[in-house]
Write a protein that holds these residues in place. Structure first.
Motif, PDB file in Angstrom:
ATOM      1  N   ALA A   9     126.526  67.499  36.149  1.00 53.47           N
ATOM      2  CA  ALA A   9     126.304  68.160  37.437  1.00 53.47           C
ATOM      3  C   ALA A   9     127.501  69.008  37.838  1.00 53.47           C
ATOM      4  O   ALA A   9     127.348  70.105  38.393  1.00 53.47           O
ATOM      5  CB  ALA A   9     126.014  67.110  38.512  1.00 53.47           C
ATOM      6  N   ASN A  10     128.694  68.522  37.530  1.00 56.23           N
ATOM      7  CA  ASN A  10     129.911  69.276  37.827  1.00 56.23           C
ATOM      8  C   ASN A  10     129.918  70.597  37.064  1.00 56.23           C
ATOM      9  O   ASN A  10     130.241  71.658  37.623  1.00 56.23           O
ATOM     10  CB  ASN A  10     131.125  68.427  37.449  1.00 56.23           C
ATOM     11  CG  ASN A  10     132.406  68.949  38.064  1.00 56.23           C
ATOM     12  OD1 ASN A  10     132.400  69.872  38.865  1.00 56.23           O
ATOM     13  ND2 ASN A  10     133.523  68.354  37.679  1.00 56.23           N
ATOM     14  N   THR A  43     136.043  63.116  40.772  1.00 57.14           N
ATOM     15  CA  THR A  43     135.030  64.011  40.200  1.00 57.14           C
ATOM     16  C   THR A  43     133.979  64.374  41.232  1.00 57.14           C
ATOM     17  O   THR A  43     133.529  65.526  41.307  1.00 57.14           O
ATOM     18  CB  THR A  43     134.359  63.342  38.985  1.00 57.14           C
ATOM     19  OG1 THR A  43     135.353  63.043  38.005  1.00 57.14           O
ATOM     20  CG2 THR A  43     133.312  64.250  38.370  1.00 57.14           C
ATOM     21  N   PHE A  44     133.589  63.390  42.039  1.00 56.59           N
ATOM     22  CA  PHE A  44     132.559  63.656  43.042  1.00 56.59           C
ATOM     23  C   PHE A  44     133.063  64.625  44.102  1.00 56.59           C
ATOM     24  O   PHE A  44     132.302  65.456  44.597  1.00 56.59           O
ATOM     25  CB  PHE A  44     132.118  62.348  43.689  1.00 56.59           C
ATOM     26  CG  PHE A  44     130.938  62.491  44.591  1.00 56.59           C
ATOM     27  CD1 PHE A  44     129.685  62.724  44.064  1.00 56.59           C
ATOM     28  CD2 PHE A  44     131.084  62.407  45.966  1.00 56.59           C
ATOM     29  CE1 PHE A  44     128.578  62.867  44.892  1.00 56.59           C
ATOM     30  CE2 PHE A  44     129.989  62.545  46.801  1.00 56.59           C
ATOM     31  CZ  PHE A  44     128.737  62.767  46.266  1.00 56.59           C
ATOM     32  N   ARG A  84     132.110  72.365  44.610  1.00 54.77           N
ATOM     33  CA  ARG A  84     131.334  73.378  43.878  1.00 54.77           C
ATOM     34  C   ARG A  84     129.938  73.540  44.470  1.00 54.77           C
ATOM     35  O   ARG A  84     129.368  74.639  44.418  1.00 54.77           O
ATOM     36  CB  ARG A  84     131.270  72.990  42.402  1.00 54.77           C
ATOM     37  CG  ARG A  84     132.630  73.153  41.727  1.00 54.77           C
ATOM     38  CD  ARG A  84     132.659  72.732  40.296  1.00 54.77           C
ATOM     39  NE  ARG A  84     133.955  73.060  39.709  1.00 54.77           N
ATOM     40  CZ  ARG A  84     134.347  72.703  38.493  1.00 54.77           C
ATOM     41  NH1 ARG A  84     133.531  71.988  37.720  1.00 54.77           N
ATOM     42  NH2 ARG A  84     135.536  73.060  38.037  1.00 54.77           N
ATOM     43  N   LEU A 124     127.299  62.835  36.166  1.00 54.88           N
ATOM     44  CA  LEU A 124     128.216  63.463  37.132  1.00 54.88           C
ATOM     45  C   LEU A 124     128.971  64.621  36.500  1.00 54.88           C
ATOM     46  O   LEU A 124     129.151  65.680  37.127  1.00 54.88           O
ATOM     47  CB  LEU A 124     129.185  62.418  37.682  1.00 54.88           C
ATOM     48  CG  LEU A 124     128.590  61.335  38.591  1.00 54.88           C
ATOM     49  CD1 LEU A 124     129.632  60.290  38.931  1.00 54.88           C
ATOM     50  CD2 LEU A 124     128.033  61.952  39.874  1.00 54.88           C
ATOM     51  N   GLU A 125     129.430  64.430  35.275  1.00 55.83           N
ATOM     52  CA  GLU A 125     130.129  65.525  34.584  1.00 55.83           C
ATOM     53  C   GLU A 125     129.187  66.696  34.338  1.00 55.83           C
ATOM     54  O   GLU A 125     129.580  67.860  34.475  1.00 55.83           O
ATOM     55  CB  GLU A 125     130.705  65.015  33.266  1.00 55.83           C
ATOM     56  CG  GLU A 125     131.878  64.058  33.419  1.00 55.83           C
ATOM     57  CD  GLU A 125     133.110  64.733  34.001  1.00 55.83           C
ATOM     58  OE1 GLU A 125     133.175  65.977  34.013  1.00 55.83           O
ATOM     59  OE2 GLU A 125     134.021  64.001  34.459  1.00 55.83           O
ATOM     60  N   CYS A 171     120.539  68.051  40.635  1.00 55.01           N
ATOM     61  CA  CYS A 171     121.927  67.926  41.089  1.00 55.01           C
ATOM     62  C   CYS A 171     121.992  67.444  42.534  1.00 55.01           C
ATOM     63  O   CYS A 171     122.828  66.588  42.880  1.00 55.01           O
ATOM     64  CB  CYS A 171     122.648  69.264  40.942  1.00 55.01           C
ATOM     65  SG  CYS A 171     122.931  69.795  39.233  1.00 55.01           S
ATOM     66  N   ILE A 228     123.645  63.875  43.900  1.00 53.23           N
ATOM     67  CA  ILE A 228     124.636  63.794  44.967  1.00 53.23           C
ATOM     68  C   ILE A 228     124.186  62.806  46.046  1.00 53.23           C
ATOM     69  O   ILE A 228     124.946  61.954  46.499  1.00 53.23           O
ATOM     70  CB  ILE A 228     124.884  65.186  45.573  1.00 53.23           C
ATOM     71  CG1 ILE A 228     125.595  66.092  44.554  1.00 53.23           C
ATOM     72  CG2 ILE A 228     125.706  65.092  46.856  1.00 53.23           C
ATOM     73  CD1 ILE A 228     125.744  67.525  45.007  1.00 53.23           C
ATOM     74  N   ILE A 247     132.588  67.967  42.692  1.00 53.90           N
ATOM     75  CA  ILE A 247     131.163  68.325  42.721  1.00 53.90           C
ATOM     76  C   ILE A 247     130.779  68.845  44.098  1.00 53.90           C
ATOM     77  O   ILE A 247     130.063  69.857  44.227  1.00 53.90           O
ATOM     78  CB  ILE A 247     130.303  67.106  42.333  1.00 53.90           C
ATOM     79  CG1 ILE A 247     130.493  66.781  40.851  1.00 53.90           C
ATOM     80  CG2 ILE A 247     128.831  67.361  42.633  1.00 53.90           C
ATOM     81  CD1 ILE A 247     129.778  65.521  40.408  1.00 53.90           C
ATOM     82  N   LEU A 259     127.053  73.020  38.450  1.00 51.41           N
ATOM     83  CA  LEU A 259     127.403  73.642  39.729  1.00 51.41           C
ATOM     84  C   LEU A 259     128.517  74.670  39.565  1.00 51.41           C
ATOM     85  O   LEU A 259     128.540  75.682  40.266  1.00 51.41           O
ATOM     86  CB  LEU A 259     127.819  72.564  40.731  1.00 51.41           C
ATOM     87  CG  LEU A 259     126.683  71.670  41.245  1.00 51.41           C
ATOM     88  CD1 LEU A 259     127.234  70.507  42.054  1.00 51.41           C
ATOM     89  CD2 LEU A 259     125.710  72.480  42.091  1.00 51.41           C
TER      90      LEU A 259
END
Length: 349
Positions: free
Chosen positions: A93-94, A192-193, A199, A90-91, A118, A122, A196, A97
């Motif tokens: 992908a963050n 965090t999501f 972004r 997740l980090e 990514c 999601i 994401i 993006l």
């Protein structure tokens, strides 16, 4: 720098795509119940041991780590390790993006496979983790085997018909209570999501995306509207569900405005979704709408707002609540409206 950074981040995202904490947690519970029923001497672990970092086997069937062979992910601490893989993904992908949505970044700096990874992360995180955790539905459809046709080595052995494998439904309350050990770390990723999703929205606005990825992303975002937040998981589950749904609606609105050719498909996907929406008063109207000063002074209220359905404990003096599906409909209309333009020459005339 980007050429060396993005492949490493992509590896983390791809590893996280294959994680299914809720499903694997159900398997841990199922294996534990089956072992206790059959009493075959296999090591037994609890879900708490599976999710704890430094857990070890305990009890009469204790065994050293590595004794399960190919089932190492179901050993004590296996869930914690799988959780770390998910968090790293997740980090990553963050970060990816954020890079792709930054102005001045060449679209070719990130490969198409990375973007697809990514998008898949999601989708999987919404459908496999966030929705079951917020709705407290990860235990539904679970069953365990009370007997088996297989021996210790897994080979088939002739057994009487009466002794063939049978499945029973476990105590749903006990399973749902056990799965809270998995839901808690999953819900800690909502913040965090949400970033994401924001972004991803910025990336969609700034770049052209493949149609297949757009459909995957829109279907996953629309599915978040069916979340029926269960207060049995934790007290603030309604706020967490709102974070996910608001970011998902903004993402869908961005697609709707950016890609006019896909508007009809999004609308077609929206109608069947109405049959799956939560029907309880607590979950049906969760989107916060602030009243304007003029509406508040005159006592006027929007036709889609009903004060009697506001959540318990909410104030309706300067705000009200509507259904997320109503808010999404308004967002879709606003996203495709073209403001009239008047040139200076027309203004002078």
């Amino acid at each position: 720098l980007l050429a060396s950074l993005t492949p490493m981040l992509q590896c983390h995202v791809i590893s996280a795509v294959g994680i299914d904490l809720v499903g694997e947690g159900r398997q841990v519970i199922s294996k534990s119940m089956e072992a206790q029923t059959r009493k075959n001497g296999r090591p037994v672990i609890t879900l708490h041991q599976w999710m704890t970092q430094s857990a070890k086997y305990s009890g009469p069937n204790s065994a050293p780590l590595g004794s399960l062979g190919n089932e190492a992910k179901f050993e004590p601490g296996g869930g914690h390790r799988r959780l770390q893989v998910l968090l790293c993904g997740l980090e990553a992908a963050n970060i990816l993006l954020a890079i792709m949505a930054s102005p001045g970044i060449d679209r070719r700096a990130v490969e198409d496979d990375t973007i697809e990874a990514c998008v898949n992360l999601i989708k999987n995180h919404i459908q496999k983790h966030i929705s079951p955790a917020l709705s407290n539905t990860g235990h539904l459809g679970m069953s365990i085997a009370t007997s088996t046709n297989h021996d210790e080595d897994g080979d088939l052995t002739p057994t009487p018909k009466a002794k063939r494998a049978k499945t029973v439904s476990p105590n749903k309350g006990a399973v749902a209570k056990s799965l809270k050990a998995v839901y808690t770390p999953i819900l800690s990723t909502v913040g965090t999501f949400g970033t994401i999703m924001e972004r991803a929205e910025a990336f969609i606005i700034a770049n052209e995306m493949d149609d297949r990825l757009l459909f995957t992303l829109s279907a996953a975002a629309l599915s978040s509207l069916t979340i029926d937040a269960s207060p049995a998981v934790r007290a603030d589950v309604g706020s967490l569900a709102s974070i996910v749904q608001v970011s998902a609606m903004d993402l869908i609105a961005a697609m709707f405005g950016r890609y006019p050719r896909h508007r009809s498909i999004i609308i077609e996907d929206l109608f069947p979704l109405m049959l799956k929406l939560p029907t309880s008063k607590r979950s049906s109207r969760t989107y916060l709408v602030k009243k304007s000063a003029a509406a508040s002074s005159s006592g006027m209220t929007s036709s889609c707002v009903k004060k009697e359905h506001a959540p318990v404990g909410s104030s309706s003096g300067d705000h009200d609540y509507i259904q997320p599906i109503c808010a999404l409909t308004l967002l879709l209309i606003q996203s495709c409206v073209v403001m009239p333009f008047q040139s200076d020459e027309d203004a002078t005339e």
